[in-house]
Design an enzyme around this catalytic site. Structure first.
Site, PDB file in Angstrom:
ATOM      1  N   ASN A  18      -3.897 -14.074 -24.579  1.00  0.00           N
ATOM      2  CA  ASN A  18      -3.026 -14.873 -23.691  1.00  0.00           C
ATOM      3  C   ASN A  18      -3.423 -16.342 -23.793  1.00  0.00           C
ATOM      4  OD1 ASN A  18      -2.380 -12.293 -22.964  1.00  0.00           O
ATOM      5  ND2 ASN A  18      -3.429 -12.346 -21.000  1.00  0.00           N
ATOM      6  N   ASP A  19      -4.717 -16.584 -23.752  1.00  0.00           N
ATOM      7  CA  ASP A  19      -5.176 -17.967 -23.870  1.00  0.00           C
ATOM      8  C   ASP A  19      -5.285 -18.405 -25.323  1.00  0.00           C
ATOM      9  OD1 ASP A  19      -5.441 -19.111 -21.301  1.00  0.00           O
ATOM     10  OD2 ASP A  19      -7.077 -17.716 -20.895  1.00  0.00           O
TER      11      ASP A  19
ATOM     12  N   GLU B 226     -11.093 -16.845 -26.774  1.00  0.00           N
ATOM     13  CA  GLU B 226      -9.771 -17.310 -26.352  1.00  0.00           C
ATOM     14  C   GLU B 226      -9.579 -18.793 -26.609  1.00  0.00           C
ATOM     15  OE1 GLU B 226      -9.309 -16.094 -22.246  1.00  0.00           O
ATOM     16  OE2 GLU B 226     -11.389 -16.531 -21.784  1.00  0.00           O
TER      17      GLU B 226
ATOM     18  N   CYS C  77      -8.295  -7.916 -25.144  1.00  0.00           N
ATOM     19  CA  CYS C  77      -7.849  -7.611 -23.784  1.00  0.00           C
ATOM     20  C   CYS C  77      -6.659  -8.461 -23.352  1.00  0.00           C
ATOM     21  CB  CYS C  77      -9.002  -7.753 -22.799  1.00  0.00           C
ATOM     22  SG  CYS C  77      -9.701  -9.402 -22.790  1.00  0.00           S
TER      23      CYS C  77
ATOM     24  N   ARG D  88     -11.085  -8.373 -14.243  1.00  0.00           N
ATOM     25  CA  ARG D  88     -10.883  -9.795 -13.909  1.00  0.00           C
ATOM     26  C   ARG D  88     -11.460 -10.049 -12.516  1.00  0.00           C
ATOM     27  NH1 ARG D  88      -5.595  -9.055 -16.788  1.00  0.00           N
ATOM     28  NH2 ARG D  88      -5.423 -10.772 -18.272  1.00  0.00           N
TER      29      ARG D  88
ATOM     30  N   HIS E 287       0.810  -1.213   0.000  1.00  0.00           N
ATOM     31  CA  HIS E 287       0.000   0.000   0.000  1.00  0.00           C
ATOM     32  C   HIS E 287       0.849   1.272   0.000  1.00  0.00           C
ATOM     33  CE1 HIS E 287      -3.975  -2.050   1.160  1.00  0.00           C
ATOM     34  NE2 HIS E 287      -3.878  -1.813  -0.133  1.00  0.00           N
TER      35      HIS E 287
END
Ligand code: PEP
Ligand code: MG
Length: 566
Positions: free
Chosen positions: A450-451, A427, A498, A292, A185
């Protein structure tokens, strides 16, 4: 030169100021008046809450900082923590300070042993609250003010959010710590204060003395102690150049994203938690292209309930003030585990029981999330998408279930927006190939490269031995993307991307050439991408993209792009 992790970007130079903290000693004492000890605890909690609220109000109206101190309030009000302290006082007849320290230590050990960096970094928040409350119990003053009258770089073992909150930007030019990571933080606060910082150097406090001259290079993650005059001069001009480039980018913050020949695309941001929103707003995102949601489910011991989820989705929608927010339903499985769900061990988790496959099987879990998302729809511009769709039936059933849930909520008296677009991630190659059929049923596509890459090349995205197959520029992948974009456009639907490819500056020109409508990326990449796109010509890129589709290898495509100076 000492290396560390970049917490907040920038360059700074100044004399070192070593921040040392006095440890507060806690002794164990026998107490017979149990009620009095409990009462002291309640009073200390109240005083601490008031103090945290004061700090929170004193800070700028910055959402991220406010969330950090809200999380401190949650720690202090945690009924389990309070009950455990009471039990120790009652059973062992010990003083409240000792009981409190024992319980806090248990929490810290629990977090330390978690296999998750983000949770480990919450320890500094717990310690911060602990010291604050303890100082109330013992009636000692926290060393709250660091009195400075000249520019310094703070050197510390670690900084708590409270330490960071009191840093005076006029004098504190940066900070460097031994421990801590990117998601602590204090680092989040440094970013919003725009103070550069480097964390996780391991031993900076042993290497630097107060008064040493320091260069903090928060672009490359390097620290120089008592550097040569030449190096200082070099960094002075680097700093001017860096700040000039940043100013140029900030000019683009509220502008649209247009090519030289006036084609508009939209640039959105990917987020995983509420902590990311400030960065999204600071970087001029036109939307949140991927939320996500699985991160709401992670780092805890049980499923989040409808109310918890509703309040998270509501916050995101409200803070985007009517700009689109695409909430992706739960994508658990693969590399993202939820230990409390006790899912069966699988030999091939990326090919297994994940995302929509699990949600359609555990319908109550899915319904809770959909109810929370739909209820939040009245607070902004909501769009929903389903992850890992492989077949048309999966999409239709998911959409149907969402619509039924909406009906149910309306019957219960809830107001739900009438304009929620429902889309899907592309994907899985099966879905990409059938995009022309899917396009008739969806409102939009979002390509998850990505996938999509790992499934197209049959190469696990987590396996370094096959990482050479992560080939976004391979013509086979580009052809899949083209088919998805063309299919959507034929049905007047829009397409976003994305996956990581969307923020890759070499990929952006090809994607524009292929006709992609929206890009969703890490917030920090948005302004540089907007600048890049403003210098591109879509008509030319269309030709280059078509040529790329005829190539045989990724290397040939990359060579073509470089030859075109892209
Ligand atoms: C993707 O697969 O490209 C994607 C954006 O989803 P995730 O990385 O969360 O699997
Ligand atoms: Mg994915």
């Amino acid at each position: 030169m000492i290396k560390g992790e970049i917490g907040s970007k920038g360059i700074a130079f100044a004399k070192a100021y070593i921040l040392e903290k006095d440890a507060i000693n806690v002794l164990q004492r026998k107490m017979n008046n149990v009620e009095k000890e409990k009462q002291r605890f309640i009073q200390a909690i109240e005083a601490t809450k008031e103090e945290i609220l004061n700090i929170k109000n004193k800070l700028s109206k910055n959402l991220e900082e406010a969330i950090i101190f809200d999380s401190h309030l949650l720690i202090i009000e945690d009924p389990d923590m309070i009950a455990q302290v009471f039990t120790l006082i009652e059973i062992n007849k010990v003083n409240v300070e000792y009981a409190f320290k024992t319980v806090i230590q248990l929490y810290i050990n629990l977090f330390k042993n978690m296999d998750n960096e983000y949770m480990k970094e919450r320890i500094s928040d717990i310690e911060d609250v602990f010291t604050r409350l303890l100082s109330k119990l013992l009636n000692v003053n926290l060393n709250e003010s660091i009195n400075l009258d000249s520019e310094v770089i703070i050197i510390a073992h670690d900084l708590t959010p409270s330490d960071t909150a009191q840093l005076d930007k006029m004098y504190v030019k940066g900070f460097i710590t031994d421990i801590g990571g990117k998601t602590s933080h204090s680092v989040i606060m440094a970013r919003s204060l725009e103070i550069p910082c480097i964390v996780g150097t391991q031993n900076i406090t042993n290497l630097v003395k107060s008064g040493d001259f320091i260069i903090l290079d928060g672009i490359n993650g390097a620290v120089y102690i008592n550097p040569s005059d030449e190096l200082i001069e070099e960094y002075k001009s680097n700093k001017i150049k860096y700040e000039k480039e940043n100013l140029e980018l900030l000019r683009l913050k509220d502008l649209k994203t247009k090519t030289l020949d006036h084609f508009e695309v939209k640039l959105g941001a990917n987020i995983g938690s509420l902590d990311d929103i400030q960065k999204v707003l600071n970087n001029g995102a036109e939307s949140i292209g991927l939320f996500r949601t699985e991160f709401i489910y992670m780092d805890r011991f049980e499923l989040p309930n409808e109310e918890e989820q509703y309040s998270a989705y509501k916050k995101v929608l409200e803070s985007m003030e009517n700009r689109p927010v695409i909430i992706r339903t739960l994508d658990i499985g693969g590399d993202k585990e939820l230990s409390y769900l006790k899912l069966p061990h699988e030999a091939n988790p990326f090919l297994g029981y994940r995302a929509i496959r699990m949600c359609l099987d555990r319908i109550n879990l899915f319904k809770t999330q959909l109810r929370a998302i739909l209820r939040a729809s009245v607070h902004g511009n909501l769009k929903v998408m389903f992850p890992m769709i492989a077949t048309l039936t999966e999409f239709i059933v998911s959409k149907q279930f969402l619509l039924l849930t909406k009906e149910e909520l309306i019957n219960e008296g809830y107001q739900i927006s009438d304009h929620i677009e429902i889309g899907m991630m592309v994907e899985v190659p099966a879905a990409a190939l059938l995009a022309d059929v899917f396009a008739k049923h969806v409102d939009f596509f979002s390509i998850g490269t990505n996938d999509l890459i790992q499934y197209t090349f049959a190469a696990d995205r987590m396996n370094e031995n096959v990482s050479y197959l992560n080939q976004p520029f391979n013509p086979s992948l580009l052809r899949l993307i083209k088919h998805v974009v063309d299919s959507a456009h034929k049905e007047n639907k829009w397409v976003s991307m994305c996956g990581e490819m969307a923020g890759d500056h070499l990929a952006i020109p090809v994607l524009i050439g292929l006709g992609l409508d929206e890009f969703s990326m890490n917030a920090a990449s948005i302004l540089p991408s907007r600048l890049q796109i403003s210098n591109l010509n879509k008509t030319e890129l269309h030709k280059i993209a078509n040529e790329a589709l005829t190539k045989g290898t990724a290397e040939e495509v990359i060579e073509l792009l470089r030859k075109c100076n892209l």
